[in-house]
Structures are given as structure tokens and as C-alpha cells.
Design a protein around this motif. Structure first.
Motif, short mmCIF file in Angstrom:
data_model
loop_
_atom_site.label_atom_id
_atom_site.label_comp_id
_atom_site.label_asym_id
_atom_site.label_seq_id
_atom_site.Cartn_x
_atom_site.Cartn_y
_atom_site.Cartn_z
N ASP A 57 -7.07 5.56 -3.19
CA ASP A 57 -7.11 5.21 -1.85
C ASP A 57 -8.27 4.20 -1.41
OD1 ASP A 57 -5.69 7.60 -1.29
OD2 ASP A 57 -7.44 8.98 -1.31
N ASN A 58 -8.02 3.82 -0.31
CA ASN A 58 -9.00 2.88 0.53
C ASN A 58 -8.98 1.53 -0.17
OD1 ASN A 58 -9.89 4.39 2.33
ND2 ASN A 58 -11.37 5.49 0.91
N ARG A 59 -7.58 1.18 -0.70
CA ARG A 59 -7.28 -0.13 -1.51
C ARG A 59 -7.99 -0.56 -2.68
NH1 ARG A 59 -5.44 -4.10 3.30
NH2 ARG A 59 -3.84 -3.14 4.09
N ARG A 60 -8.43 0.89 -3.40
CA ARG A 60 -9.05 0.60 -4.80
C ARG A 60 -8.23 0.89 -5.61
NH1 ARG A 60 -12.20 4.80 -5.71
NH2 ARG A 60 -10.94 5.82 -4.35
N ASP B 108 0.85 -1.17 -0.04
CA ASP B 108 0.03 0.01 -0.01
C ASP B 108 0.81 1.29 0.07
OD1 ASP B 108 -2.65 1.16 0.08
OD2 ASP B 108 -2.19 1.76 2.06
N ARG C 5 -0.06 3.36 -3.50
CA ARG C 5 -0.89 4.16 -3.42
C ARG C 5 -0.75 5.54 -3.82
NH1 ARG C 5 -0.96 6.31 1.58
NH2 ARG C 5 -0.97 4.13 2.67
#
Length: 137
Positions: A58-61, A34, A38
Motif C-alpha cells: 500500500d501507499n506505493r511502497r 498501481d 498493488r
């Protein structure tokens, strides 16, 4: 394919071979993955050819493209030391082991580890081309 990307793919192939020589033995943790990805758009190669690109949000998308103008939205998560991806058109997880090499990331598809190994070709700091949905007949 752009000449610059093509030359980076060739350099990436050599660096991927170095990675196989013992430079990248430890898989990346979810936090390290990440932290590295990111906010970036990374282009991946395989055997000296462009394979695809992934935008890490963001948010692991994520947003993936095979560089054909079509993009797939998805998300990633860590499971058993692997980074697994699910996409809008395929809910079955695709799990990879990522390692850091002198040239960037190396990724091995764990469902077929002998078949698919990718390497980071370049972070060019540009957006991927996503043409949107096809409409009409």
C-alpha cells in the motif's frame, strides 16, 4: 530454480517477443500501474532467466529482492510518464517504463534502455523470502 518458474520464464520470453512486435506500445500510467501491482508479488525475468521479485505494498511502497534472500525496502512514484523507484540503500531514482503485454508487464529501464528489459514471469501469490539483516562477524 523451481521447474514451474523456469517454464514460466520460457513462456514469458516468447510473450515478451510478442510484446516487441507491437502489442505494448502505450506506457502504463501511474494509476494503471498501481491498480495492476498493488497487493501482488511479481517475479521478473530477463532473457529466460529469473531476475528478481518485487512485492507491491500500500501507499506505493515496495520490497525488492534479486532472489538471494536479501530484500530492500523502497517506494515508487510517477515522473514524466515513467515509474521511478528509490530504495533504502540507494536514494537515486531508477526510472522504468512499464507496458502491459499479453503475458503481463514489460519493463524497460530508461537510464539504460538498451541494456535492461524485464518481463513479468509470474504472480505466484506467495511471499518473497527475506532473511533479515546479517549479524555477527
Amino acid at each position: 530454480m523451481h521447474i514451474r518458474l523456469k517454464s514460466i520464464l520460457i513462456v514469458g520470453t516468447g510473450l515478451a517477443m510478442l510484446a516487441g512486435a507491437g502489442f505494448a506500445e502505450v506506457p502504463m500510467s501511474a494509476q494503471a500501474f498501481d491498480d495492476y501491482t498493488r497487493g501482488k508479488t511479481l517475479f521478473y525475468g530477463q532473457n529466460g532467466q529469473a531476475y528478481g521479485a518485487e512485492e507491491y505494498l500500500d501507499n506505493r511502497r515496495v520490497r525488492w529482492s534479486f532472489l538471494d534472500g536479501e530484500c530492500k525496502e523502497g517506494a515508487w512514484y510517477e515522473e514524466a510518464g515513467q515509474i521511478c523507484f528509490v530504495y533504502e540503500d540507494n536514494p537515486d531514482p531508477q526510472c522504468w517504463t512499464f507496458r502491459m503485454t499479453p503475458g503481463g508487464l514489460s519493463a524497460r529501464f530508461e537510464d539504460l534502455p538498451d541494456a535492461t528489459e524485464l518481463y513479468e514471469a509470474q504472480d505466484i501469490g506467495e511471499e518473497m523470502l527475506c532473511l533479515g539483516p546479517r549479524i555477527g562477524v
